[in-house]
Motif scaffolding. Structure first.
Motif, PDB file in Angstrom:
ATOM      1  N   ALA A 259      34.295  41.675  42.986  1.00 29.21           N
ATOM      2  CA  ALA A 259      35.356  40.824  43.524  1.00 29.21           C
ATOM      3  C   ALA A 259      36.660  41.601  43.668  1.00 29.21           C
ATOM      4  O   ALA A 259      37.497  41.276  44.518  1.00 29.21           O
ATOM      5  N   SER A 260      36.828  42.624  42.848  1.00 26.69           N
ATOM      6  CA  SER A 260      38.085  43.374  42.795  1.00 26.69           C
ATOM      7  C   SER A 260      38.033  44.696  43.554  1.00 26.69           C
ATOM      8  O   SER A 260      39.061  45.179  44.046  1.00 26.69           O
TER       9      SER A 260
ATOM     10  N   ALA B 259      39.493  35.642  45.902  1.00 25.61           N
ATOM     11  CA  ALA B 259      38.069  35.549  45.539  1.00 25.61           C
ATOM     12  C   ALA B 259      37.200  35.369  46.776  1.00 25.61           C
ATOM     13  O   ALA B 259      36.316  34.508  46.815  1.00 25.61           O
ATOM     14  N   THR B 260      37.424  36.198  47.782  1.00 23.34           N
ATOM     15  CA  THR B 260      36.673  36.064  49.029  1.00 23.34           C
ATOM     16  C   THR B 260      35.195  36.409  48.861  1.00 23.34           C
ATOM     17  O   THR B 260      34.393  36.153  49.769  1.00 23.34           O
TER      18      THR B 260
ATOM     19  N   TYR C  19      39.449  30.769  41.501  1.00 22.39           N
ATOM     20  CA  TYR C  19      38.193  31.500  41.401  1.00 22.39           C
ATOM     21  C   TYR C  19      38.444  32.955  41.030  1.00 22.39           C
ATOM     22  O   TYR C  19      37.682  33.562  40.272  1.00 22.39           O
ATOM     23  N   GLY C  20      39.512  33.525  41.559  1.00 19.68           N
ATOM     24  CA  GLY C  20      39.827  34.914  41.231  1.00 19.68           C
ATOM     25  C   GLY C  20      40.095  35.106  39.759  1.00 19.68           C
ATOM     26  O   GLY C  20      39.622  36.073  39.144  1.00 19.68           O
ATOM     27  N   ASP C  21      40.839  34.180  39.156  1.00 23.28           N
ATOM     28  CA  ASP C  21      41.084  34.259  37.712  1.00 23.28           C
ATOM     29  C   ASP C  21      39.797  34.025  36.925  1.00 23.28           C
ATOM     30  O   ASP C  21      39.542  34.692  35.915  1.00 23.28           O
ATOM     31  N   LEU C  22      38.976  33.076  37.369  1.00 21.85           N
ATOM     32  CA  LEU C  22      37.735  32.772  36.657  1.00 21.85           C
ATOM     33  C   LEU C  22      36.778  33.963  36.694  1.00 21.85           C
ATOM     34  O   LEU C  22      36.210  34.340  35.652  1.00 21.85           O
ATOM     35  N   TYR C  23      36.600  34.568  37.854  1.00 24.42           N
ATOM     36  CA  TYR C  23      35.648  35.677  37.979  1.00 24.42           C
ATOM     37  C   TYR C  23      36.102  36.906  37.194  1.00 24.42           C
ATOM     38  O   TYR C  23      35.300  37.571  36.541  1.00 24.42           O
TER      39      TYR C  23
ATOM     40  N   ARG D 132      46.121  34.660  40.109  1.00 20.80           N
ATOM     41  CA  ARG D 132      45.461  34.860  41.401  1.00 20.80           C
ATOM     42  C   ARG D 132      45.369  33.513  42.120  1.00 20.80           C
ATOM     43  O   ARG D 132      45.304  32.464  41.492  1.00 20.80           O
ATOM     44  N   THR D 133      45.353  33.580  43.427  1.00 21.02           N
ATOM     45  CA  THR D 133      45.232  32.368  44.230  1.00 21.02           C
ATOM     46  C   THR D 133      43.862  32.335  44.896  1.00 21.02           C
ATOM     47  O   THR D 133      43.124  33.318  44.873  1.00 21.02           O
TER      48      THR D 133
END
Length: 366
Positions: A128-129, A144-145, A179-183, A205-206
Protein backbone atom coordinates in the motif's frame (compact mmCIF):
# COMPACT_ATOMS: atom_id res chain seq x y z
CA UNK A 1 19.28 -7.90 24.79
CA UNK A 2 16.01 -6.03 25.22
CA UNK A 3 12.73 -7.82 25.96
CA UNK A 4 11.47 -7.02 22.47
CA UNK A 5 14.36 -8.91 20.90
CA UNK A 6 13.67 -11.97 23.00
CA UNK A 7 10.02 -12.10 21.93
CA UNK A 8 9.53 -14.41 18.99
CA UNK A 9 6.43 -15.81 17.34
CA UNK A 10 5.04 -18.41 17.07
CA UNK A 11 3.82 -17.98 20.64
CA UNK A 12 5.03 -21.48 21.50
CA UNK A 13 8.57 -20.07 21.54
CA UNK A 14 9.78 -18.96 24.94
CA UNK A 15 9.77 -15.27 25.74
CA UNK A 16 12.80 -14.74 27.90
CA UNK A 17 14.71 -11.58 28.61
CA UNK A 18 18.46 -11.93 28.61
CA UNK A 19 20.48 -10.03 31.19
CA UNK A 20 23.03 -7.48 30.00
CA UNK A 21 26.46 -8.89 29.28
CA UNK A 22 29.75 -7.51 28.01
CA UNK A 23 29.46 -6.70 24.30
CA UNK A 24 31.70 -9.47 22.98
CA UNK A 25 30.19 -12.16 25.17
CA UNK A 26 26.66 -11.02 24.39
CA UNK A 27 27.33 -11.06 20.66
CA UNK A 28 28.76 -14.56 20.82
CA UNK A 29 25.91 -15.80 22.96
CA UNK A 30 23.34 -14.34 20.59
CA UNK A 31 24.99 -15.89 17.57
CA UNK A 32 25.16 -19.33 19.24
CA UNK A 33 21.59 -19.10 20.50
CA UNK A 34 20.23 -18.11 17.09
CA UNK A 35 22.16 -20.89 15.38
CA UNK A 36 20.74 -23.45 17.81
CA UNK A 37 17.25 -22.00 17.50
CA UNK A 38 17.39 -22.09 13.71
CA UNK A 39 18.60 -25.70 13.72
CA UNK A 40 15.80 -26.69 16.09
CA UNK A 41 13.19 -24.91 13.99
CA UNK A 42 14.47 -26.54 10.82
CA UNK A 43 14.17 -29.98 12.42
CA UNK A 44 10.62 -29.13 13.46
CA UNK A 45 9.86 -27.96 9.94
CA UNK A 46 10.81 -31.25 8.35
CA UNK A 47 8.59 -33.12 10.80
CA UNK A 48 5.60 -30.80 10.87
CA UNK A 49 6.18 -28.42 7.93
CA UNK A 50 6.32 -24.79 9.02
CA UNK A 51 5.62 -24.16 12.74
CA UNK A 52 2.15 -23.11 13.74
CA UNK A 53 1.13 -20.52 16.27
CA UNK A 54 0.09 -21.96 19.59
CA UNK A 55 -3.21 -20.12 19.94
CA UNK A 56 -6.14 -20.43 17.60
CA UNK A 57 -7.49 -17.31 15.95
CA UNK A 58 -10.77 -15.67 16.88
CA UNK A 59 -13.66 -18.13 16.70
CA UNK A 60 -16.18 -17.77 13.85
CA UNK A 61 -18.75 -16.73 16.46
CA UNK A 62 -16.52 -13.94 17.77
CA UNK A 63 -15.82 -12.62 14.29
CA UNK A 64 -19.50 -12.80 13.46
CA UNK A 65 -20.41 -10.78 16.53
CA UNK A 66 -17.74 -8.21 15.70
CA UNK A 67 -19.00 -7.81 12.14
CA UNK A 68 -22.70 -7.80 13.06
CA UNK A 69 -22.26 -5.40 15.94
CA UNK A 70 -20.45 -2.97 13.67
CA UNK A 71 -23.10 -2.89 10.94
CA UNK A 72 -25.29 -0.38 12.74
CA UNK A 73 -22.39 2.01 13.21
CA UNK A 74 -21.33 1.47 9.62
CA UNK A 75 -24.79 2.49 8.40
CA UNK A 76 -24.94 5.51 10.66
CA UNK A 77 -21.58 6.90 9.61
CA UNK A 78 -21.81 6.01 5.92
CA UNK A 79 -22.08 8.55 3.19
CA UNK A 80 -24.52 8.34 0.31
CA UNK A 81 -22.18 6.19 -1.75
CA UNK A 82 -21.90 3.65 1.07
CA UNK A 83 -18.43 4.53 2.34
CA UNK A 84 -17.82 5.97 5.78
CA UNK A 85 -17.08 9.68 5.97
CA UNK A 86 -13.43 10.10 6.90
CA UNK A 87 -12.32 13.69 7.22
CA UNK A 88 -8.90 15.20 7.86
CA UNK A 89 -9.46 15.13 11.62
CA UNK A 90 -11.36 11.84 11.92
CA UNK A 91 -8.37 10.23 13.60
CA UNK A 92 -9.12 12.32 16.71
CA UNK A 93 -12.20 10.16 17.37
CA UNK A 94 -10.29 6.88 17.52
CA UNK A 95 -8.60 5.07 20.38
CA UNK A 96 -5.73 3.56 18.41
CA UNK A 97 -4.61 1.43 21.33
CA UNK A 98 -7.92 -0.40 21.02
CA UNK A 99 -7.46 -0.70 17.26
CA UNK A 100 -4.01 -2.16 17.88
CA UNK A 101 -5.45 -4.77 20.24
CA UNK A 102 -8.22 -5.68 17.81
CA UNK A 103 -5.76 -6.13 14.95
CA UNK A 104 -3.57 -8.30 17.18
CA UNK A 105 -6.61 -10.47 17.92
CA UNK A 106 -6.96 -11.16 14.19
CA UNK A 107 -3.38 -12.36 13.68
CA UNK A 108 -3.51 -15.96 14.81
CA UNK A 109 -5.54 -18.53 12.89
CA UNK A 110 -4.49 -22.16 12.64
CA UNK A 111 -6.43 -22.54 9.41
CA UNK A 112 -4.47 -19.89 7.51
CA UNK A 113 -1.01 -20.56 6.05
CA UNK A 114 1.45 -21.11 8.91
CA UNK A 115 -1.06 -20.09 11.56
CA UNK A 116 -0.80 -16.31 11.31
CA UNK A 117 -2.11 -13.47 9.16
CA UNK A 118 0.87 -11.40 10.34
CA UNK A 119 3.03 -11.89 7.25
CA UNK A 120 0.27 -10.93 4.83
CA UNK A 121 -0.57 -7.86 6.96
CA UNK A 122 3.06 -6.74 6.63
CA UNK A 123 2.86 -7.28 2.88
CA UNK A 124 -0.39 -5.29 2.67
CA UNK A 125 1.14 -2.33 4.52
CA UNK A 126 4.27 -2.59 2.37
CA UNK A 127 2.48 -2.72 -0.96
CA UNK A 128 0.00 0.00 0.00
CA UNK A 129 2.95 2.30 0.72
CA UNK A 130 5.64 1.23 -1.74
CA UNK A 131 4.01 2.77 -4.81
CA UNK A 132 5.32 6.23 -3.91
CA UNK A 133 7.29 8.16 -6.52
CA UNK A 134 9.48 10.87 -5.05
CA UNK A 135 9.69 12.66 -8.41
CA UNK A 136 5.98 12.96 -9.15
CA UNK A 137 4.86 12.95 -5.49
CA UNK A 138 2.25 10.32 -6.31
CA UNK A 139 1.41 6.99 -4.70
CA UNK A 140 1.95 5.84 -1.14
CA UNK A 141 -0.49 4.78 1.56
CA UNK A 142 -2.51 8.00 1.60
CA UNK A 143 -5.79 7.17 -0.10
CA UNK A 144 -5.26 3.40 0.22
CA UNK A 145 -5.76 3.02 -3.52
CA UNK A 146 -4.60 -0.59 -3.22
CA UNK A 147 -8.25 -1.48 -2.48
CA UNK A 148 -9.40 -0.25 -5.91
CA UNK A 149 -9.13 -1.87 -9.32
CA UNK A 150 -6.95 -1.83 -11.31
CA UNK A 151 -4.30 -1.44 -8.57
CA UNK A 152 -5.80 -4.21 -6.45
CA UNK A 153 -5.38 -6.53 -9.42
CA UNK A 154 -1.73 -5.78 -10.15
CA UNK A 155 0.33 -8.95 -10.17
CA UNK A 156 2.43 -7.86 -7.19
CA UNK A 157 -0.77 -7.48 -5.12
CA UNK A 158 -2.15 -10.96 -5.76
CA UNK A 159 -3.53 -12.46 -2.55
CA UNK A 160 -3.80 -9.21 -0.63
CA UNK A 161 -7.57 -9.35 -0.88
CA UNK A 162 -7.27 -11.94 1.91
CA UNK A 163 -5.65 -9.37 4.22
CA UNK A 164 -8.12 -6.63 3.32
CA UNK A 165 -11.07 -8.92 3.98
CA UNK A 166 -9.62 -9.95 7.34
CA UNK A 167 -9.39 -6.30 8.39
CA UNK A 168 -12.75 -5.15 6.99
CA UNK A 169 -14.73 -5.84 10.21
CA UNK A 170 -12.43 -3.38 11.99
CA UNK A 171 -13.15 -0.71 9.39
CA UNK A 172 -16.81 -1.20 10.21
CA UNK A 173 -16.18 -1.19 13.96
CA UNK A 174 -14.10 2.01 13.69
CA UNK A 175 -15.81 3.91 10.84
CA UNK A 176 -13.68 7.01 11.39
CA UNK A 177 -10.40 5.21 10.66
CA UNK A 178 -9.10 5.61 7.14
CA UNK A 179 -8.15 2.53 5.16
CA UNK A 180 -4.63 3.90 4.85
CA UNK A 181 -4.27 4.15 8.61
CA UNK A 182 -5.84 0.71 9.11
CA UNK A 183 -3.59 -1.05 6.58
CA UNK A 184 -0.37 0.56 7.77
CA UNK A 185 -1.18 0.03 11.45
CA UNK A 186 -1.86 -3.63 10.67
CA UNK A 187 1.70 -3.90 9.37
CA UNK A 188 3.06 -2.31 12.55
CA UNK A 189 1.03 -4.66 14.75
CA UNK A 190 2.21 -7.69 12.79
CA UNK A 191 5.90 -6.80 13.01
CA UNK A 192 5.73 -6.14 16.74
CA UNK A 193 3.51 -9.07 17.70
CA UNK A 194 5.68 -11.49 15.71
CA UNK A 195 8.70 -10.50 17.77
CA UNK A 196 10.07 -7.54 15.81
CA UNK A 197 11.08 -4.04 16.85
CA UNK A 198 8.85 -1.17 17.93
CA UNK A 199 7.72 0.84 14.89
CA UNK A 200 6.88 4.53 15.25
CA UNK A 201 3.50 5.23 13.62
CA UNK A 202 1.14 8.17 13.30
CA UNK A 203 -2.41 8.56 11.97
CA UNK A 204 -3.85 11.09 9.55
CA UNK A 205 -4.08 9.36 6.17
CA UNK A 206 -7.19 10.04 4.13
CA UNK A 207 -9.26 7.77 1.91
CA UNK A 208 -9.20 8.10 -1.86
CA UNK A 209 -12.66 7.81 -3.35
CA UNK A 210 -12.13 6.89 -6.98
CA UNK A 211 -10.14 4.30 -8.85
CA UNK A 212 -8.57 7.01 -11.03
CA UNK A 213 -6.28 7.72 -8.08
CA UNK A 214 -4.65 4.30 -8.54
CA UNK A 215 -0.96 4.15 -9.34
CA UNK A 216 0.26 2.45 -12.52
CA UNK A 217 1.47 -1.12 -12.52
CA UNK A 218 5.20 -1.73 -12.20
CA UNK A 219 5.98 0.40 -9.16
CA UNK A 220 6.60 -2.58 -6.88
CA UNK A 221 9.65 -4.88 -7.11
CA UNK A 222 9.77 -7.70 -9.64
CA UNK A 223 11.10 -10.78 -7.83
CA UNK A 224 12.64 -12.09 -11.05
CA UNK A 225 15.02 -9.14 -11.43
CA UNK A 226 18.45 -8.30 -10.01
CA UNK A 227 20.22 -5.53 -8.13
CA UNK A 228 19.80 -2.85 -10.79
CA UNK A 229 16.02 -3.25 -10.82
CA UNK A 230 15.85 -3.35 -7.02
CA UNK A 231 17.71 -0.04 -6.84
CA UNK A 232 15.52 1.54 -9.52
CA UNK A 233 12.38 0.66 -7.57
CA UNK A 234 13.61 1.75 -4.15
CA UNK A 235 15.51 4.83 -5.28
CA UNK A 236 12.25 6.00 -6.85
CA UNK A 237 10.73 5.88 -3.36
CA UNK A 238 13.67 7.76 -1.86
CA UNK A 239 15.57 4.94 -0.12
CA UNK A 240 19.32 4.32 -0.08
CA UNK A 241 21.17 1.00 -0.24
CA UNK A 242 21.33 0.52 3.53
CA UNK A 243 17.59 1.13 3.92
CA UNK A 244 16.84 -1.23 1.04
CA UNK A 245 18.91 -3.97 2.64
CA UNK A 246 17.13 -3.44 5.96
CA UNK A 247 13.65 -3.60 4.43
CA UNK A 248 14.30 -6.87 2.58
CA UNK A 249 14.85 -8.51 5.97
CA UNK A 250 11.06 -8.68 6.26
CA UNK A 251 11.36 -11.76 4.04
CA UNK A 252 12.02 -13.62 7.25
CA UNK A 253 8.21 -13.61 7.44
CA UNK A 254 5.77 -15.58 5.37
CA UNK A 255 6.08 -17.64 2.24
CA UNK A 256 5.46 -17.49 -1.49
CA UNK A 257 2.42 -19.17 -3.07
CA UNK A 258 2.14 -20.59 -6.56
CA UNK A 259 -1.41 -19.26 -6.72
CA UNK A 260 -0.24 -15.69 -6.07
CA UNK A 261 3.30 -14.94 -7.22
CA UNK A 262 3.98 -18.26 -8.91
CA UNK A 263 6.89 -18.90 -6.55
CA UNK A 264 6.67 -21.44 -3.77
CA UNK A 265 7.91 -21.92 -0.22
CA UNK A 266 9.08 -20.09 2.91
CA UNK A 267 12.43 -18.34 3.28
CA UNK A 268 13.22 -20.15 6.53
CA UNK A 269 11.80 -22.52 9.12
CA UNK A 270 10.11 -19.86 11.25
CA UNK A 271 7.89 -17.86 8.86
CA UNK A 272 5.80 -16.40 11.69
CA UNK A 273 8.76 -15.04 13.69
CA UNK A 274 10.37 -11.69 12.90
CA UNK A 275 14.11 -12.41 13.08
CA UNK A 276 17.31 -11.80 11.12
CA UNK A 277 17.06 -15.31 9.67
CA UNK A 278 16.65 -14.02 6.11
CA UNK A 279 20.24 -12.79 6.24
CA UNK A 280 21.71 -15.78 8.04
CA UNK A 281 20.00 -18.19 5.65
CA UNK A 282 21.04 -16.17 2.62
CA UNK A 283 24.71 -16.21 3.64
CA UNK A 284 25.08 -19.53 5.45
CA UNK A 285 22.97 -21.85 3.33
CA UNK A 286 23.82 -23.26 -0.11
CA UNK A 287 21.29 -22.21 -2.73
CA UNK A 288 20.72 -24.02 -6.01
CA UNK A 289 18.18 -23.52 -8.83
CA UNK A 290 14.92 -25.33 -8.20
CA UNK A 291 14.09 -28.01 -10.75
CA UNK A 292 10.41 -27.54 -11.49
CA UNK A 293 7.99 -26.16 -14.06
CA UNK A 294 7.43 -22.89 -12.19
CA UNK A 295 9.33 -19.59 -12.43
CA UNK A 296 13.06 -19.59 -11.75
CA UNK A 297 13.87 -19.57 -8.05
CA UNK A 298 16.39 -21.06 -5.65
CA UNK A 299 16.04 -23.72 -2.95
CA UNK A 300 18.42 -24.73 -0.20
CA UNK A 301 20.61 -27.63 -1.30
CA UNK A 302 20.49 -29.62 1.98
CA UNK A 303 16.70 -30.02 2.13
CA UNK A 304 14.98 -28.17 -0.70
CA UNK A 305 12.43 -26.95 1.87
CA UNK A 306 13.34 -23.25 1.79
CA UNK A 307 13.61 -20.80 -1.08
CA UNK A 308 15.15 -17.57 -2.26
CA UNK A 309 13.94 -15.36 -5.08
CA UNK A 310 16.27 -14.11 -7.83
CA UNK A 311 15.93 -10.59 -6.38
CA UNK A 312 16.88 -11.93 -2.94
CA UNK A 313 20.13 -13.36 -4.30
CA UNK A 314 21.13 -9.87 -5.44
CA UNK A 315 21.68 -9.01 -1.78
CA UNK A 316 24.31 -11.74 -1.60
CA UNK A 317 26.06 -11.08 -4.91
CA UNK A 318 26.03 -7.27 -4.99
CA UNK A 319 29.05 -6.08 -2.97
CA UNK A 320 27.35 -3.02 -1.46
CA UNK A 321 24.18 -4.83 -0.47
CA UNK A 322 26.23 -7.72 0.90
CA UNK A 323 28.07 -5.42 3.31
CA UNK A 324 24.78 -4.59 5.01
CA UNK A 325 23.54 -8.19 4.84
CA UNK A 326 26.66 -9.40 6.66
CA UNK A 327 26.17 -6.79 9.38
CA UNK A 328 22.53 -7.71 9.92
CA UNK A 329 23.31 -11.43 9.90
CA UNK A 330 25.85 -10.87 12.66
CA UNK A 331 23.79 -8.43 14.73
CA UNK A 332 20.02 -8.75 15.00
CA UNK A 333 19.89 -5.65 17.22
CA UNK A 334 21.37 -3.57 14.39
CA UNK A 335 18.88 -5.04 11.93
CA UNK A 336 15.92 -4.31 14.20
CA UNK A 337 17.02 -0.70 14.72
CA UNK A 338 17.53 -0.03 11.01
CA UNK A 339 14.40 -1.88 9.94
CA UNK A 340 12.25 0.10 12.40
CA UNK A 341 13.45 3.38 10.88
CA UNK A 342 13.11 2.27 7.25
CA UNK A 343 9.69 0.68 7.72
CA UNK A 344 8.31 3.75 9.51
CA UNK A 345 9.63 5.88 6.63
CA UNK A 346 8.03 3.54 4.07
CA UNK A 347 4.61 3.79 5.72
CA UNK A 348 4.73 7.59 5.65
CA UNK A 349 5.83 8.13 2.04
CA UNK A 350 3.72 10.81 0.39
CA UNK A 351 1.47 11.40 3.39
CA UNK A 352 0.68 14.97 4.45
CA UNK A 353 -0.01 14.47 8.14
CA UNK A 354 -1.92 17.01 10.24
CA UNK A 355 0.52 19.16 12.17
CA UNK A 356 -0.75 17.87 15.49
CA UNK A 357 -0.98 14.18 14.58
CA UNK A 358 0.52 12.21 17.47
CA UNK A 359 3.34 9.70 17.08
CA UNK A 360 2.58 6.32 18.66
CA UNK A 361 5.01 3.72 19.93
CA UNK A 362 2.72 0.86 20.87
CA UNK A 363 3.92 -1.78 23.31
CA UNK A 364 3.62 -5.33 22.09
CA UNK A 365 0.98 -7.32 23.94
CA UNK A 366 1.95 -10.03 26.43
Amino acid sequence: MSPSLARLAPRALARATARPAPAAAATAARALGRQQQQQQQQRQYHHRQAPRTAKAGPSPVAIGVLAAGALAGWYFFSSADGEAKVTADSWRKIDFQNVYKDIAALLEDEDYDDGSYGPVFVRLAWHASGTYDVRTKTGGSDGATIRFAPESGHGANAGLDVARARLEPLKKKYPHISYGDLYTLAGVVAVQELGGPTIRWRPGRTDGKVATDCTPDGRLPDAAQGASHVRDIFYRMGFNDQEIAALVGAHALGRCHTTRSGYDGPWNASPTAFTNFFYTELLDNTWVPKKWSGPFQYVDKPSGAFMMLPADMAFKTDPVFRTHVERYAADQDAFFADFAKAFAKLLELGVQFPADAPVYEFKALD
